[in-house]
Design an enzyme around this catalytic site. Structure first.
Site, PDB file in Angstrom:
ATOM      1  N   HIS A 192       2.410   8.047   7.220  1.00  0.00           N
ATOM      2  CA  HIS A 192       3.586   7.237   7.546  1.00  0.00           C
ATOM      3  C   HIS A 192       4.838   8.103   7.594  1.00  0.00           C
ATOM      4  O   HIS A 192       5.727   7.877   8.404  1.00  0.00           O
ATOM      5  CB  HIS A 192       3.766   6.114   6.521  1.00  0.00           C
ATOM      6  CG  HIS A 192       2.639   5.125   6.526  1.00  0.00           C
ATOM      7  ND1 HIS A 192       1.826   4.926   5.448  1.00  0.00           N
ATOM      8  CD2 HIS A 192       2.186   4.292   7.494  1.00  0.00           C
ATOM      9  CE1 HIS A 192       0.923   4.001   5.743  1.00  0.00           C
ATOM     10  NE2 HIS A 192       1.116   3.608   6.990  1.00  0.00           N
ATOM     11  N   LYS A 202       0.854  -1.192   0.000  1.00  0.00           N
ATOM     12  CA  LYS A 202       0.000   0.000   0.000  1.00  0.00           C
ATOM     13  C   LYS A 202       0.888   1.240   0.000  1.00  0.00           C
ATOM     14  O   LYS A 202       2.067   1.145   0.334  1.00  0.00           O
ATOM     15  CB  LYS A 202      -0.887  -0.005   1.233  1.00  0.00           C
ATOM     16  CG  LYS A 202      -1.929  -1.110   1.205  1.00  0.00           C
ATOM     17  CD  LYS A 202      -2.977  -0.821   2.226  1.00  0.00           C
ATOM     18  CE  LYS A 202      -3.715  -2.089   2.624  1.00  0.00           C
ATOM     19  NZ  LYS A 202      -4.490  -1.871   3.838  1.00  0.00           N
ATOM     20  N   HIS A 222       2.089   6.731   2.769  1.00  0.00           N
ATOM     21  CA  HIS A 222       1.494   8.060   2.618  1.00  0.00           C
ATOM     22  C   HIS A 222       2.032   9.048   3.651  1.00  0.00           C
ATOM     23  O   HIS A 222       2.897   8.703   4.468  1.00  0.00           O
ATOM     24  CB  HIS A 222      -0.025   7.959   2.663  1.00  0.00           C
ATOM     25  CG  HIS A 222      -0.539   7.250   3.882  1.00  0.00           C
ATOM     26  ND1 HIS A 222      -0.406   7.765   5.136  1.00  0.00           N
ATOM     27  CD2 HIS A 222      -1.184   6.062   4.004  1.00  0.00           C
ATOM     28  CE1 HIS A 222      -0.959   6.929   6.005  1.00  0.00           C
ATOM     29  NE2 HIS A 222      -1.425   5.881   5.338  1.00  0.00           N
TER      30      HIS A 222
HETATM   31  N1  ARG Z   1       0.464  -0.207   9.797  1.00  0.00           N
HETATM   32  C1  ARG Z   1      -0.455   0.680  10.450  1.00  0.00           C
HETATM   33  C2  ARG Z   1      -1.037   1.662   9.448  1.00  0.00           C
HETATM   34  O1  ARG Z   1      -0.414   1.953   8.458  1.00  0.00           O
HETATM   35  C3  ARG Z   1       0.187   1.450  11.565  1.00  0.00           C
HETATM   36  C4  ARG Z   1       0.678   0.599  12.710  1.00  0.00           C
HETATM   37  C5  ARG Z   1       0.694   1.336  13.999  1.00  0.00           C
HETATM   38  N2  ARG Z   1       1.195   0.559  15.077  1.00  0.00           N
HETATM   39  C6  ARG Z   1       0.512  -0.331  15.784  1.00  0.00           C
HETATM   40  N3  ARG Z   1       1.132  -0.967  16.744  1.00  0.00           N
HETATM   41  N4  ARG Z   1      -0.752  -0.526  15.574  1.00  0.00           N
HETATM   42  O2  ARG Z   1      -2.106   2.184   9.660  1.00  0.00           O
END
Ligand code: ARG
Length: 563
Positions: free
Chosen positions: A131, A125, A128
């Site tokens: 991130h 994905k 963005h």
């Molecule tokens: N991968 C997730 C996203 O892009 C963020 C992860 C955040 N960390 C966690 N421990 N949930 O939305």
């Protein structure tokens, strides 16, 4: 650095008042307003019987000034002390020279461990703006903890598990190209992801296929896992290149896929605590009593969810790392998710339940590249770099002096993005605007880098050498004093930042410092000045450059020496 002055004041005030120095010292602080003095003592904190205003007056009359503490006045219940500029300047600049890149650091976190989880993109994905914010804010928080003596671990928790990776695998089996996958895994996987999602809209049986595939993954079926594992490894390889460009290195690449039996154990604990409800074959936890809605823990087919994996991960992280604190740097869009997670950990009564922190941040609107709206970090950095390169080329003469323009353009492009992101409090949403961030003159990354490069150039061109014992009594100008005061406050800025975890605290500070330096250029010349004066000024500039460089580094940037 003000300690010696505080001690000196405390010992005399203690002798005059009979209050122990251990009570006097904490009552002294840097004056907020320096009109009456540099340090201020809050008289009521001495807990002496009587009217504080009168006591302040009385103490001011009897206090004996000397060459270090040069003045004292009472204003209301405060005692204001003036410190000798020369003594102060000498001790501030000495502290910077002695500590160099560690000026302002502390040992407050000694013996304590923190995990900072940040960046955490999802494979296949877009990477963005959300991130990107997690990445740069998280990196700052990680470095800040190190600067305060913490044993800090940087962790990337990849989104690499769930039904969508079953869908991706189904997509790859139909549309994938081995060649493209190796050449640019992130772009190719995204391409497939988009295509298979579109196909599944038409033909919903693809979703069933994806669910079945993911089920095989969850059951540990090697034939299903091997393809997914390649996706993951190739993606990490590519991410690492981009992170390296940002000067970021993760101690741990974790991810949703890496959570082990922590999930089952967490489910067991939740069941035992009577927190799980069944409904339609799925399992829930009702958090409505805590205003946190009802959350699904397990799907009908027994597969786990984002939340469940986070619960399992939390437990396993504690078992592996024994952290004193863990910080999740995640967008405010996930506030509810993290509240649910932390609440569940509390409800499980785990002894480390109060060690969890969510550091959130707002949305970036309108961040896109020429190519389109789905933003990848690499494209973003590339575009910023190219734009920066154009600006650099517009000054032909200077451009010729830059030895490695490509690298400098890259650093400046990154600085532009990072500083505009960190200029305001994290929680604020902001509109992305190329024009605003690339300006050399506004309060931008390039401006800060320019201030740094200019100081480096001054050092290179100076006709005197750095002399740590230069006669700083020659720094009589107010602009010089202002820079000294700002430098002296950097340790306080670092101490405040570890509490707020707000990069804007640092950015606002270096902007002020850079403004002060800019306004000193005309008055505080080094070139063509007499040797002793030139040495004193050079010493001041070197210290200012050190602090500016340290702060840029802390924010995750590489300070440039020429641009
Ligand atoms: N991968 C997730 C996203 O892009 C963020 C992860 C955040 N960390 C966690 N421990 N949930 O939305």
């Amino acid at each position: 650095m003000f300690d010696q002055f505080k001690e000196q004041i405390a010992s005399q005030v203690s002798a005059l008042s009979g209050v122990p120095t251990t009570t006097v010292e904490p009552a002294i602080d840097l004056a907020k307003n320096t009109t009456y003095g540099d340090l201020a003592l809050v008289v009521p904190q001495l807990r002496i019987r009587g009217n504080p205003v009168q006591i302040a007056k009385d103490l001011a009359e009897r206090f004996k000034v000397d060459s270090a503490i040069t003045g004292v006045v009472a204003t209301g219940p405060y005692l204001n002390f003036r410190i000798s500029r020369t003594t102060l300047t000498r001790s501030v600049l000495r502290a910077v020279l002695d500590n160099g890149s560690k000026y302002g650091w502390t040992n407050d976190g000694r013996g304590k461990r923190v995990i900072v989880e940040f960046s955490s993109p999802n494979i296949a994905k877009p990477f963005h703006a959300g991130h990107l914010r997690s990445t740069i804010i998280g990196n700052f928080i990680y470095k800040l903890h190190k600067a305060h003596g913490w044993d800090a671990i940087s962790m990337n928790y990849l989104g690499d598990w769930g039904k969508q990776y079953g869908l991706l695998a189904v997509g790859f089996e139909r549309l994938g190209s081995e060649e493209k996958l190796v050449a640019d895994p992130i772009a190719h996987l995204f391409e497939i992801y988009v295509a298979i999602n579109a196909a599944a809209e038409e033909d919903t049986s693809i979703h069933d296929e994806a669910r079945a595939y993911f089920k095989r993954m969850e059951d540990g079926d090697e034939s299903a896992l091997s393809l997914w594992r390649r996706f993951r490894e190739l993606s990490i390889g590519k991410y690492k290149e981009t992170y390296a460009r940002l000067g970021i290195n993760f101690d741990v690449y974790s991810g949703e896929s890496q959570v082990g039996d922590g999930i089952a154990r967490a489910m067991q604990l939740l069941e035992e605590a009577n927190l799980v409800e069944d409904g339609d074959g799925a399992k829930f936890i009702d958090l409505k009593a805590h205003k946190l809605e009802k959350a699904v823990l397990q799907k009908k087919d027994g597969t786990s969810l984002y939340l469940t994996r986070d619960i399992g991960a939390a437990i396993e992280r504690y078992e592996t790392y024994n952290f004193d604190k863990i910080i999740y740097v995640v967008a405010s869009q996930q506030d509810l998710h993290l509240k649910q997670l932390f609440k569940i950990i509390k409800l499980l009564d785990l002894p480390y339940a109060d060690r969890f922190h969510h550091i959130n941040y707002g949305l970036v609107k309108g961040m896109s590249t020429r190519k389109g709206t789905a933003v990848f970090l690499d494209d973003m950095l590339q575009e910023s770099k190219e734009k920066m390169h154009e600006v650099m080329r517009s000054n032909e003469q200077k451009y010729q002096d830059v030895v490695n323009p490509d690298q400098i353009a890259d650093i400046l492009g990154i600085s532009a993005i990072v500083i505009q992101d960190m200029a305001a409090r994290r929680i604020k949403d902001y509109d992305f605007d190329w024009g605003r961030i690339l300006n050399f003159e506004g309060d931008t990354g390039p401006y800060l880098q320019y201030a740094h490069a200019r100081l480096c150039s001054l050092e290179r061109k100076a006709h005197v050498k750095l002399n740590p014992d230069a006669d700083v009594s020659l720094l009589t100008e107010d602009v010089a004093h202002e820079i000294v005061i700002l430098i002296s406050r950097y340790p306080d800025v670092l101490a405040a930042a570890i509490k707020t975890l707000e990069p804007c605290n640092i950015v606002q500070y270096i902007l002020k410092l850079s403004h002060a330096i800019s306004s000193a250029w005309e008055t505080l010349k080094v070139r063509d000045e007499a040797e002793d004066l030139a040495e004193a000024r050079l010493l001041l500039y070197v210290c200012a450059r050190t602090v500016l460089g340290n702060a840029l580094t802390l924010l995750g940037l590489v300070p440039v020496e020429r641009m």
